[in-house]
Design an enzyme around this catalytic site. Sequence first.
Site, PDB file in Angstrom:
ATOM      1  CB  ILE A  10     -50.014 -44.952 -70.255  1.00 35.09           C
ATOM      2  CG1 ILE A  10     -48.991 -46.071 -70.511  1.00 35.09           C
ATOM      3  CG2 ILE A  10     -49.357 -43.805 -69.490  1.00 35.09           C
ATOM      4  CD1 ILE A  10     -47.866 -45.720 -71.466  1.00 35.09           C
ATOM      5  CD  GLU A  37     -37.282 -39.550 -78.385  1.00 30.95           C
ATOM      6  OE1 GLU A  37     -36.863 -40.669 -78.065  1.00 30.95           O
ATOM      7  OE2 GLU A  37     -38.391 -39.136 -78.015  1.00 30.95           O
ATOM      8  CG  HIS A  90     -38.231 -41.611 -74.897  1.00 32.43           C
ATOM      9  ND1 HIS A  90     -38.593 -41.567 -76.206  1.00 32.43           N
ATOM     10  CD2 HIS A  90     -39.104 -42.490 -74.318  1.00 32.43           C
ATOM     11  CE1 HIS A  90     -39.613 -42.378 -76.432  1.00 32.43           C
ATOM     12  NE2 HIS A  90     -39.951 -42.961 -75.290  1.00 32.43           N
ATOM     13  N   GLY A 129     -39.612 -42.433 -69.695  1.00 28.76           N
ATOM     14  CA  GLY A 129     -40.886 -42.983 -69.218  1.00 28.76           C
ATOM     15  C   GLY A 129     -40.789 -44.421 -68.732  1.00 28.76           C
TER      16      GLY A 129
HETATM   17  P1  NAD Z   1     -52.512 -48.058 -75.506  1.00 30.23           P
HETATM   18  O1  NAD Z   1     -52.546 -48.652 -76.876  1.00 30.23           O
HETATM   19  O2  NAD Z   1     -52.914 -48.892 -74.359  1.00 30.23           O
HETATM   20  O3  NAD Z   1     -53.410 -46.728 -75.491  1.00 30.23           O
HETATM   21  C1  NAD Z   1     -53.399 -45.777 -76.508  1.00 30.23           C
HETATM   22  C2  NAD Z   1     -54.792 -45.192 -76.585  1.00 30.23           C
HETATM   23  O4  NAD Z   1     -54.771 -44.107 -77.522  1.00 30.23           O
HETATM   24  C3  NAD Z   1     -55.858 -46.196 -77.071  1.00 30.23           C
HETATM   25  O5  NAD Z   1     -56.919 -46.293 -76.147  1.00 30.23           O
HETATM   26  C4  NAD Z   1     -56.328 -45.595 -78.394  1.00 30.23           C
HETATM   27  O6  NAD Z   1     -57.710 -45.815 -78.617  1.00 30.23           O
HETATM   28  C5  NAD Z   1     -56.030 -44.130 -78.179  1.00 30.23           C
HETATM   29  N1  NAD Z   1     -55.985 -43.352 -79.407  1.00 30.23           N
HETATM   30  C6  NAD Z   1     -55.570 -43.744 -80.643  1.00 30.23           C
HETATM   31  N2  NAD Z   1     -55.715 -42.726 -81.511  1.00 30.23           N
HETATM   32  C7  NAD Z   1     -56.226 -41.684 -80.808  1.00 30.23           C
HETATM   33  C8  NAD Z   1     -56.592 -40.345 -81.160  1.00 30.23           C
HETATM   34  N3  NAD Z   1     -56.477 -39.891 -82.405  1.00 30.23           N
HETATM   35  N4  NAD Z   1     -57.091 -39.552 -80.182  1.00 30.23           N
HETATM   36  C9  NAD Z   1     -57.207 -39.993 -78.913  1.00 30.23           C
HETATM   37  N5  NAD Z   1     -56.895 -41.248 -78.531  1.00 30.23           N
HETATM   38  C10 NAD Z   1     -56.404 -42.077 -79.473  1.00 30.23           C
HETATM   39  O7  NAD Z   1     -51.020 -47.494 -75.339  1.00 30.23           O
HETATM   40  P2  NAD Z   1     -50.292 -47.122 -73.977  1.00 30.23           P
HETATM   41  O8  NAD Z   1     -49.496 -48.288 -73.513  1.00 30.23           O
HETATM   42  O9  NAD Z   1     -51.248 -46.472 -73.069  1.00 30.23           O
HETATM   43  O10 NAD Z   1     -49.230 -46.042 -74.543  1.00 30.23           O
HETATM   44  C11 NAD Z   1     -49.634 -44.729 -74.860  1.00 30.23           C
HETATM   45  C12 NAD Z   1     -48.493 -43.964 -75.497  1.00 30.23           C
HETATM   46  O11 NAD Z   1     -47.381 -43.902 -74.609  1.00 30.23           O
HETATM   47  C13 NAD Z   1     -47.946 -44.568 -76.797  1.00 30.23           C
HETATM   48  O12 NAD Z   1     -47.645 -43.509 -77.692  1.00 30.23           O
HETATM   49  C14 NAD Z   1     -46.644 -45.180 -76.401  1.00 30.23           C
HETATM   50  O13 NAD Z   1     -45.758 -45.254 -77.473  1.00 30.23           O
HETATM   51  C15 NAD Z   1     -46.199 -44.169 -75.343  1.00 30.23           C
HETATM   52  N6  NAD Z   1     -45.184 -44.696 -74.410  1.00 30.23           N
HETATM   53  C16 NAD Z   1     -44.178 -43.856 -74.024  1.00 30.23           C
HETATM   54  C17 NAD Z   1     -43.200 -44.310 -73.158  1.00 30.23           C
HETATM   55  C18 NAD Z   1     -42.089 -43.415 -72.708  1.00 30.23           C
HETATM   56  O14 NAD Z   1     -41.000 -43.907 -72.426  1.00 30.23           O
HETATM   57  N7  NAD Z   1     -42.312 -42.118 -72.572  1.00 30.23           N
HETATM   58  C19 NAD Z   1     -43.235 -45.636 -72.691  1.00 30.23           C
HETATM   59  C20 NAD Z   1     -44.315 -46.434 -73.060  1.00 30.23           C
HETATM   60  C21 NAD Z   1     -45.278 -45.949 -73.923  1.00 30.23           C
END
Ligand code: NAD
Length: 324
Positions: free
Chosen positions: A148, A257, A276, A278
């Site tokens: 993302i 939530e 929520h 997203g």
């Molecule tokens: P992803 O696993 O592709 O990316 C997450 C990134 O965070 C990774 O590159 C990882 O290295 C990095 N990371 C881990 N620990 C870290 C830290 N301490 N500091 C900085 N970076 C760190 O995941 P994604 O698909 O990109 O999802 C990202 C977030 O979005 C997740 O928390 C997921 O749960 C959330 N999400 C929210 C919704 C929503 O409805 N709002 C929907 C989908 C995903």
Amino acid sequence: MKTVLIVTRTFGKYSSEPIDLLKNNGFDLRWSDSLDPDILKNVDAIILGTGKLSGDIIQNSSLKIIARNGVGVDNVDLKTATQMGIPVTITVNANTISVAELTMGLIFVLSRKIVAVHNELYERKRFSSSIGVELFGKILGIIGFGAIGKETAKRALCLGMKVLAYDPFVDKQTMAQYSVECVDMETLLKTSDFVSLHLPLNQSTRKLIGKKEFEMMKKTAFLINTSRGGIVDEVALVEALRQNQIAGAALDAFEIEPLPEDSVLYNCPNLILTPHIGAHTYEAIYKMNMMAAQSVVDFFNKKLPKHIANGEVAEKLLKQGFSQ
Ligand code: NAD
């Protein structure tokens, strides 16, 4: 006949294809609004939304696979699932674009105070003059440069923003390929006009953004959290907004939530809240549903499901003769 319990409101709601996929492969489907431990003693698989699947429930269940209808696994006791050899699958990339688009939407809403001026006009018939900021030339700081984070960066770059990222697990070269500058978290917080969170919630990221971090941010900066609640200290955020420590914030995810009625986040100035949403697009829901259903079908056909969050279990399944 294997039984699949579906505990997510959107599964099959807008397209019957995910349901057909399971039924055509011989599965019996059951639906529940809650994670009832008694029901979980009599099902083989679960397609799970955001409900909390604790270690106790997993231990006393008959589950062979947990298929998340999403990417986060913070609501599943992964340790217990791993100990019991239960794969936990996720729907990687199914909602990436939807979340990145919502993030950009929130950036626009914050930069031009769209919700505030709408409310003034609609509720009070006040044609207030409001001054916003252009995004062109501004700095977006992305914390968590995964799927993302990358899609958000691409969109911001198209608008003429400069993008910085902090991610301890992604190297400088990868970021450079996306025309993004790799920085440490302090530099990101101190220099960004918009700080956007795209990292998982775990023990090391809980309350990662709190009082100290808000103090580092510019007074004109905005925070956007479309990742997980719990990463932002909500009490510290409200304090930062009330003290004009930062200019505004938008949250799509919350520590608890649905957001409790007595949450400190209500009636806070310059704060935008979305429930929520997203991943709430027809496209993302379709992709998530199909991927979750396919994981269940693959597993019972002794094919390794794509995107198993607990890698140790994936290795065990391969040793047990699962095909790739
Ligand atoms: P992803 O696993 O592709 O990316 C997450 C990134 O965070 C990774 O590159 C990882 O290295 C990095 N990371 C881990 N620990 C870290 C830290 N301490 N500091 C900085 N970076 C760190 O995941 P994604 O698909 O990109 O999802 C990202 C977030 O979005 C997740 O928390 C997921 O749960 C959330 N999400 C929210 C919704 C929503 O409805 N709002 C929907 C989908 C995903």
